[in-house]
Design an enzyme around this catalytic site. Structure first.
Site, PDB file in Angstrom:
ATOM      1  N   ASP A  26     -10.020   0.315   1.592  1.00 50.24           N
ATOM      2  CA  ASP A  26      -9.121   1.126   2.405  1.00 50.24           C
ATOM      3  C   ASP A  26      -8.454   0.178   3.413  1.00 50.24           C
ATOM      4  O   ASP A  26      -8.934  -0.944   3.631  1.00 50.24           O
ATOM      5  CB  ASP A  26      -9.970   2.189   3.127  1.00 50.24           C
ATOM      6  CG  ASP A  26      -9.204   2.897   4.194  1.00 50.24           C
ATOM      7  OD1 ASP A  26      -8.092   3.375   3.917  1.00 50.24           O
ATOM      8  OD2 ASP A  26      -9.720   2.977   5.339  1.00 50.24           O
ATOM      9  N   ASP A  28      -6.416   1.362   6.804  1.00 50.85           N
ATOM     10  CA  ASP A  28      -6.488   1.795   8.205  1.00 50.85           C
ATOM     11  C   ASP A  28      -7.925   2.052   8.631  1.00 50.85           C
ATOM     12  O   ASP A  28      -8.621   2.884   8.041  1.00 50.85           O
ATOM     13  CB  ASP A  28      -5.647   3.056   8.416  1.00 50.85           C
ATOM     14  CG  ASP A  28      -4.166   2.763   8.211  1.00 50.85           C
ATOM     15  OD1 ASP A  28      -3.657   1.862   8.884  1.00 50.85           O
ATOM     16  OD2 ASP A  28      -3.546   3.435   7.367  1.00 50.85           O
TER      17      ASP A  28
HETATM   18  C1  XBP Z   1      -4.959   6.479   6.930  1.00 52.71           C
HETATM   19  C2  XBP Z   1      -3.977   7.498   7.273  1.00 52.71           C
HETATM   20  C3  XBP Z   1      -2.593   7.126   7.517  1.00 52.71           C
HETATM   21  C4  XBP Z   1      -2.235   6.503   8.820  1.00 52.71           C
HETATM   22  C5  XBP Z   1      -0.745   6.585   9.013  1.00 52.71           C
HETATM   23  O1  XBP Z   1      -5.952   7.034   6.056  1.00 52.71           O
HETATM   24  O2  XBP Z   1      -4.270   8.657   7.272  1.00 52.71           O
HETATM   25  O3  XBP Z   1      -1.898   8.323   7.466  1.00 52.71           O
HETATM   26  O4  XBP Z   1      -2.898   7.215   9.859  1.00 52.71           O
HETATM   27  O5  XBP Z   1      -0.044   6.061   7.967  1.00 52.71           O
HETATM   28  P1  XBP Z   1      -6.872   6.109   5.162  1.00 52.71           P
HETATM   29  P2  XBP Z   1       1.401   6.682   7.543  1.00 52.71           P
HETATM   30  O6  XBP Z   1      -7.326   4.969   6.035  1.00 52.71           O
HETATM   31  O7  XBP Z   1      -8.015   7.010   4.768  1.00 52.71           O
HETATM   32  O8  XBP Z   1      -6.094   5.657   3.973  1.00 52.71           O
HETATM   33  O9  XBP Z   1       2.078   7.200   8.785  1.00 52.71           O
HETATM   34  O10 XBP Z   1       2.121   5.542   6.921  1.00 52.71           O
HETATM   35  O11 XBP Z   1       1.151   7.808   6.562  1.00 52.71           O
HETATM   36 MG    MG Z   2      -9.279   4.496   6.759  1.00 52.15          MG
END
Ligand code: XBP
Ligand code: MG
Length: 241
Positions: A26, A28
């Site tokens: 993953d 973020d």
């Molecule tokens: C990460 C997210 C993303 C970011 C924002 O989830 O939910 O939406 O917060 O990114 P994960 P965008 O780590 O579970 O993949 O604004 O580009 O959607």
């Molecule tokens: Mg995440």
């Protein structure tokens, strides 16, 4: 006397990772603590549009249950009873401003990789394991982060990079992980997913893969039942080789 159930030690994580054909990350919260920058970027977009919205950390923590930035804006708007309508184009425009500002923040270099990430990527490559990414965010955001952290040629080290808009349903649906598996031509049980949130854990588990969780700023107290192991960060693996 009742037997005590011991939580798996980092050494089990080392074994789990060592026997995988591919490590699927993953982005973020897992590769870097990006969510605080996403939060600031959303607020910047709201100011630019004169909306009078502000997501403080407590509000954002709650909103993170909704994966995807556009979906998160829509979900928040729906909670505001008498708010003026916000079209799909309006949401897309807000999200464009948010994304551009997020890239500017990342390009300042203020968001390094989390402890142990660079070491794990290097060790996996040295062992001949394959690397992949399964994320809800966009290709642009992945590139901004990893160009900064790993250099402009970072993508050459990854055999599959699948982003939220590449699939029909975002996490906690398994689509993004199934798409990575299809591109790698592997089964879930051949891989390990590395995630930081309940939504990510559920997504990867539904795709049949063991999940190693690293606790992150906003998801620290999520329910991680079903994870193979929960660590504070990936550097914990280094002391147990
Ligand atoms: C990460 C997210 C993303 C970011 C924002 O989830 O939910 O939406 O917060 O990114 P994960 P965008 O780590 O579970 O993949 O604004 O580009 O959607
Ligand atoms: Mg995440």
């Amino acid at each position: 006397m009742q037997a005590e159930t011991l939580a798996p030690a980092p050494a089990d994580g080392v074994k789990l990772i060592g026997r995988a054909k591919a490590l699927i990350f993953d982005v973020d919260g897992t590769l870097a603590e990006t969510e605080e920058l996403h939060r600031q970027a959303f607020n910047h977009a709201f100011v630019c549009h004169g909306l009078g919205w502000h997501w403080d950390r407590a509000v954002y923590k709650n909103l993170l249950r909704v994966t995807g930035g556009k979906e998160r804006i829509r979900a928040y708007h729906a909670t505001l009873g008498a708010a003026p309508p916000l079209s799909d184009d309006g949401i897309a425009e807000l999200h464009r401003i948010k994304t551009a500002y997020y890239a500017e923040l990342i390009e300042t270099g203020c968001c390094p990789l989390r402890p142990g990430v660079a070491e794990l990527l290097a060790a996996a490559r040295a062992r001949g394991q394959r690397l992949a990414i399964a994320t809800t965010t966009s290709h642009g955001n992945i590139d901004a982060l990893l160009s900064q952290a790993l250099g402009a040629r970072w993508a050459g080290d990854f055999d599959a990079v699948v982003a939220g808009d590449d699939v029909r349903h975002k996490k906690p649906a398994p689509d993004v992980y199934f798409e990575v598996l299809a591109r790698l031509k592997l089964d879930g049980s051949d891989c390990v997913a590395i995630e930081d949130s309940r939504n990510g854990l559920v997504s990867a588990s539904r795709a049949g893969m063991p999940v190693l969780v690293v606790r992150s700023m906003f998801f620290r107290d999520d329910d991680f039942a079903g994870a193979h192991m929960v660590l504070d960060d990936l550097s914990e693996l280094e002391g147990s080789k």
